[in-house]
Enzyme design. Structure first.
Site, PDB file in Angstrom:
ATOM      1  N   ASP A  13       0.910  -1.328  -0.037  1.00 54.03           N
ATOM      2  CA  ASP A  13      -0.090   0.067   0.008  1.00 54.03           C
ATOM      3  C   ASP A  13       0.744   1.219  -0.007  1.00 54.03           C
ATOM      4  OD1 ASP A  13      -2.348  -1.486  -0.003  1.00 54.03           O
ATOM      5  OD2 ASP A  13      -1.989  -1.612   2.283  1.00 54.03           O
ATOM      6  N   LYS A  16       1.804   1.933  -5.104  1.00 57.50           N
ATOM      7  CA  LYS A  16       2.358   1.235  -6.422  1.00 57.50           C
ATOM      8  C   LYS A  16       1.634   1.567  -7.546  1.00 57.50           C
ATOM      9  CE  LYS A  16       2.293  -2.554  -4.292  1.00 57.50           C
ATOM     10  NZ  LYS A  16       1.865  -2.102  -2.915  1.00 57.50           N
ATOM     11  N   GLY A  40      -4.662  -4.100  -3.871  1.00 61.12           N
ATOM     12  CA  GLY A  40      -5.405  -3.325  -3.916  1.00 61.12           C
ATOM     13  C   GLY A  40      -4.860  -1.978  -4.087  1.00 61.12           C
ATOM     14  N   HIS A  41      -4.873  -1.814  -5.731  1.00 66.88           N
ATOM     15  CA  HIS A  41      -4.251  -0.592  -6.214  1.00 66.88           C
ATOM     16  C   HIS A  41      -5.034   0.537  -6.554  1.00 66.88           C
ATOM     17  CE1 HIS A  41      -0.667  -3.589  -7.337  1.00 66.88           C
ATOM     18  NE2 HIS A  41      -0.859  -3.714  -6.149  1.00 66.88           N
ATOM     19  N   GLN A 223       1.663  -6.143  -2.939  1.00 64.99           N
ATOM     20  CA  GLN A 223       2.336  -6.302  -1.772  1.00 64.99           C
ATOM     21  C   GLN A 223       3.689  -5.476  -1.471  1.00 64.99           C
ATOM     22  OE1 GLN A 223       1.421  -9.523  -3.380  1.00 64.99           O
ATOM     23  NE2 GLN A 223      -0.697  -8.547  -2.563  1.00 64.99           N
TER      24      GLN A 223
HETATM   25  P1  GDP Z   1      -0.721   0.212  -3.524  1.00 70.96           P
HETATM   26  O1  GDP Z   1      -1.414  -0.901  -3.141  1.00 70.96           O
HETATM   27  O2  GDP Z   1       0.859   0.405  -3.384  1.00 70.96           O
HETATM   28  O3  GDP Z   1      -0.862   0.739  -5.061  1.00 70.96           O
HETATM   29  O4  GDP Z   1      -1.237   1.414  -2.645  1.00 70.96           O
HETATM   30  P2  GDP Z   1      -2.957   1.685  -2.315  1.00 70.96           P
HETATM   31  O5  GDP Z   1      -3.532   2.052  -3.568  1.00 70.96           O
HETATM   32  O6  GDP Z   1      -3.519   0.585  -1.608  1.00 70.96           O
HETATM   33  O7  GDP Z   1      -2.638   2.859  -0.972  1.00 70.96           O
HETATM   34  C1  GDP Z   1      -2.017   4.106  -1.642  1.00 70.96           C
HETATM   35  C2  GDP Z   1      -3.190   5.143  -1.340  1.00 70.96           C
HETATM   36  O8  GDP Z   1      -2.510   6.149  -1.266  1.00 70.96           O
HETATM   37  C3  GDP Z   1      -4.315   5.416  -2.584  1.00 70.96           C
HETATM   38  O9  GDP Z   1      -5.289   5.658  -1.825  1.00 70.96           O
HETATM   39  C4  GDP Z   1      -3.653   6.293  -3.283  1.00 70.96           C
HETATM   40  O10 GDP Z   1      -4.470   6.906  -4.199  1.00 70.96           O
HETATM   41  C5  GDP Z   1      -3.033   7.338  -2.207  1.00 70.96           C
HETATM   42  N1  GDP Z   1      -1.733   7.902  -2.882  1.00 70.96           N
HETATM   43  C6  GDP Z   1      -0.756   7.653  -3.612  1.00 70.96           C
HETATM   44  N2  GDP Z   1       0.279   8.321  -3.682  1.00 70.96           N
HETATM   45  C7  GDP Z   1      -0.111   9.372  -2.863  1.00 70.96           C
HETATM   46  C8  GDP Z   1       0.460  10.714  -2.520  1.00 70.96           C
HETATM   47  O11 GDP Z   1       1.616  11.086  -2.974  1.00 70.96           O
HETATM   48  N3  GDP Z   1      -0.394  11.448  -1.592  1.00 70.96           N
HETATM   49  C9  GDP Z   1      -1.430  11.172  -0.983  1.00 70.96           C
HETATM   50  N4  GDP Z   1      -2.104  11.879  -0.454  1.00 70.96           N
HETATM   51  N5  GDP Z   1      -2.090   9.878  -1.598  1.00 70.96           N
HETATM   52  C10 GDP Z   1      -1.587   8.913  -2.415  1.00 70.96           C
HETATM   53  P1  IMO Z   2      -1.228  -4.314  -2.158  1.00 74.71           P
HETATM   54  O1  IMO Z   2      -0.531  -4.610  -3.507  1.00 74.71           O
HETATM   55  C1  IMO Z   2      -0.894  -4.653   2.201  1.00 74.71           C
HETATM   56  C2  IMO Z   2      -1.239  -8.831   3.751  1.00 74.71           C
HETATM   57  C3  IMO Z   2      -2.612  -9.133   4.338  1.00 74.71           C
HETATM   58  C4  IMO Z   2      -1.904 -10.226   5.512  1.00 74.71           C
HETATM   59  C5  IMO Z   2      -0.752 -10.961   4.706  1.00 74.71           C
HETATM   60  C6  IMO Z   2      -1.007 -12.059   4.052  1.00 74.71           C
HETATM   61  O2  IMO Z   2      -2.354  -3.376  -2.097  1.00 74.71           O
HETATM   62  O3  IMO Z   2       0.158  -3.539  -1.614  1.00 74.71           O
HETATM   63  P2  IMO Z   2      -2.685 -12.743   1.906  1.00 74.71           P
HETATM   64  O4  IMO Z   2      -4.085 -12.910   1.602  1.00 74.71           O
HETATM   65  O5  IMO Z   2      -1.618 -12.331   0.943  1.00 74.71           O
HETATM   66  O6  IMO Z   2      -2.087 -14.307   2.310  1.00 74.71           O
HETATM   67  O7  IMO Z   2      -2.344 -12.176   3.071  1.00 74.71           O
HETATM   68  O8  IMO Z   2      -0.387 -10.107   3.547  1.00 74.71           O
HETATM   69  N1  IMO Z   2      -1.500  -8.229   2.304  1.00 74.71           N
HETATM   70  C7  IMO Z   2      -1.296  -6.689   1.965  1.00 74.71           C
HETATM   71  N2  IMO Z   2      -1.334  -5.932   3.070  1.00 74.71           N
HETATM   72  N3  IMO Z   2      -0.957  -4.688   0.694  1.00 74.71           N
HETATM   73  C8  IMO Z   2      -1.413  -5.421   0.139  1.00 74.71           C
HETATM   74  O9  IMO Z   2      -1.214  -5.488  -1.439  1.00 74.71           O
HETATM   75  C9  IMO Z   2      -1.542  -6.857   0.853  1.00 74.71           C
HETATM   76  N4  IMO Z   2      -1.665  -8.012   0.213  1.00 74.71           N
HETATM   77  C10 IMO Z   2      -1.554  -8.988   1.405  1.00 74.71           C
HETATM   78  O10 IMO Z   2      -3.195  -8.262   5.103  1.00 74.71           O
HETATM   79  O11 IMO Z   2      -1.217  -9.541   6.542  1.00 74.71           O
HETATM   80 MG    MG Z   3      -2.947  -1.658  -1.890  1.00 71.49          MG
END
Ligand code: GDP
Ligand code: IMO
Ligand code: MG
Length: 427
Positions: A13, A16, A40-41, A223
């Site tokens: 999170d 990416k 979850g991106h 991840q």
């Molecule tokens: P990922 O799993 O690595 O793709 O990240 P997620 O999407 O799960 O979580 C990142 C969150 O931060 C998302 O809601 C993005 O829209 C938000 N985000 C990404 N870069 C920035 C940033 O530079 N500033 C802010 N405020 N939000 C950001």
């Molecule tokens: P993105 O790509 C954050 C965590 C789960 C749990 C562990 C194992 O959005 O960064 P799993 O279902 O993979 O066997 O769970 O890994 N986990 C994540 N945490 N971001 C993710 O993906 C994750 N994918 C799995 O919460 O702790």
């Molecule tokens: Mg994510």
């Protein structure tokens, strides 16, 4: 020839999706190489917000070919509903390619994930419940079902039989659940065959030929480094290799082709699920990071655990991935703090430790050693260049770069595509 890897440098999170989407317009292929719909991106384009789970974030760039590599585990029903959701919003998904060697998350893998977690009770991992671990376990146990098996009913039936043989014993005798019928699973899986057929390809060949033709290929990790099955905080990890090496095994592209490895690094730290997290905050600062950063899981809706930046982890990510650059995200979230603590080392049993300990016991005992940096109060979301940032924000970035061991080549100051400061070009 350039192949780039973009991966999470912490516990996932990090942003990416946004970073991949940003580069998506300039690259020819974006490839997911591991994980599945546990990811979850979030990608924000203009006033539109997209939540992607299985599809590479490059799907939103019209010129880019999105690829699901052999190292990914695919839940066909999730994939098809993600595709139709995007189609309804006018996104063209026809270029998607899926490796015939990718493994399928079957309904019984999802069941096993959920019952295993319940059975673990207090010791649970806090998985996303999407069947990820059990599907990779089947792959390693050589009883997995691959995308290509959907096109041979006889082989598919034999493989589902083999997979359910032991699982049904386990489900009925150990977990007190009903046995799962082979025919029912086969019937469900066969309904996906025609729908997926237009996308199935020999992605290894396609990607290697693309690199020979001087196309640009971007590998998008799911991840993060600390969730890696080998290099993460085992057993509180996911069941694949998000680290850079996974890009090779999960796509069939050799390491000599990779020219750049970019670590996505949040300006503070978050984690979802169970496991050690030395800088975790349980106070008002933790609450504020969660609220301002919108730290809630895209996949499971769970609140993310929040804490200060941990430079020990960033250094570790640099080492195990051979990072060439960092993309620092969410710097804007830190606006308003007078002082910002940063963890520079750990104290373990009274001793100062500079690097991540390999021992799980030591890591569980690690207490953060903080240095405090001065904060800033000016709005930075409109900053377009490094010099637009307030002096203290510049100093914060420079300090993180110094501690983390690789140059910070881009900075996120908001979720949108254009809310990014580019320092060094990635291409
Ligand atoms: P990922 O799993 O690595 O793709 O990240 P997620 O999407 O799960 O979580 C990142 C969150 O931060 C998302 O809601 C993005 O829209 C938000 N985000 C990404 N870069 C920035 C940033 O530079 N500033 C802010 N405020 N939000 C950001
Ligand atoms: P993105 O790509 C954050 C965590 C789960 C749990 C562990 C194992 O959005 O960064 P799993 O279902 O993979 O066997 O769970 O890994 N986990 C994540 N945490 N971001 C993710 O993906 C994750 N994918 C799995 O919460 O702790
Ligand atoms: Mg994510």
């Amino acid at each position: 020839m350039p192949a780039l890897v973009l991966l999470g440098a912490q516990w996932g999170d990090e942003g990416k999706g946004k970073a991949t989407d940003l580069l998506g317009g300039s690259v020819d292929y974006v490839v997911r190489y591991q994980g599945g719909n546990n990811a979850g991106h979030t990608v924000v384009v203009g006033d539109q917000k997209y939540a992607l789970h299985l599809l590479p974030s490059g799907i939103l760039s019209p010129t880019c070919v999105p690829v699901i590599g052999n190292g990914v585990v695919v839940d066909p029903s999730v994939l098809l509903s993600e595709l139709s959701g995007l189609n309804e919003r006018g996104v063209d998904t026809s270029k998607l390619m899926i490796s015939g060697n990718a493994h399928i998350i079957t309904p019984y893998n999802v069941t096993v994930d959920k019952v295993t977690e319940r059975f673990l009770g207090k010791r649970k991992i806090g998985t996303t419940g999407r069947g990820i671990g059990p599907t990779y376990a089947d792959k390693i146990n050589r009883v997995g079902i691959r995308v290509q098996d959907l096109y041979d009913e006889s082989i598919l039936t034999q493989k589902v039989e083999a997979a359910l043989d032991v699982k049904n014993q386990m489900l009925t005798k150990l977990y007190n659940r009903r046995a799962i019928a082979v025919e029912q699973v086969v019937e469900e899986l066969l309904t996906y065959a025609d729908k997926l057929a237009p996308y199935v390809a020999d992605t290894v060949l396609v990607l290697n030929q693309a690199l020979e033709d001087d196309k640009v290929v971007l590998f998008e990790g799911g991840q993060g480094t600390l969730l890696d099955i080998d290099h993460g905080t085992y057993p509180f990890v996911t069941s694949s290799n998000p680290t850079a090496g996974g890009a090779c095994t999960g796509s069939g592209v050799g390491p000599t082709k990779i020219s750049r490895v970019i670590g996505i690094l949040k300006a503070y730290t978050t984690r979802v699920g169970a496991g050690p997290f030395p800088t975790e905050l349980f106070d008002a600062d933790g609450e504020a990071l969660r609220r301002i950063g919108g730290e809630r899981g895209v996949t499971t809706g769970r609140d993310r655990r929040c804490g200060w930046f941990d430079a020990v982890i960033a250094r570790y990510a640099t080492r195990v991935n051979g990072l060439t650059d960092f993309f620092l995200t969410k710097l804007d979230v830190l606006t308003g703090w007078e002082q910002i603590p940063v963890c520079v080392a750990y104290e373990i049993d009274g001793k100062r430790v500079e690097e991540l300990p390999y021992s799980q016991t030591d890591f569980h005992h690690a207490k953060p050693v903080y240095e405090t940096l001065p904060g800033w109060s000016e709005d930075i979301t409109k900053a377009k260049s490094f010099s637009d940032l307030p002096k203290n924000a510049q100093a914060y970035v420079k300090a993180l770069e110094e501690m983390s061991g690789a140059p910070i080549s881009a900075i996120g100051v908001g979720p949108g595509r254009d809310e990014t400061i580019e320092i060094n070009s990635f291409l």
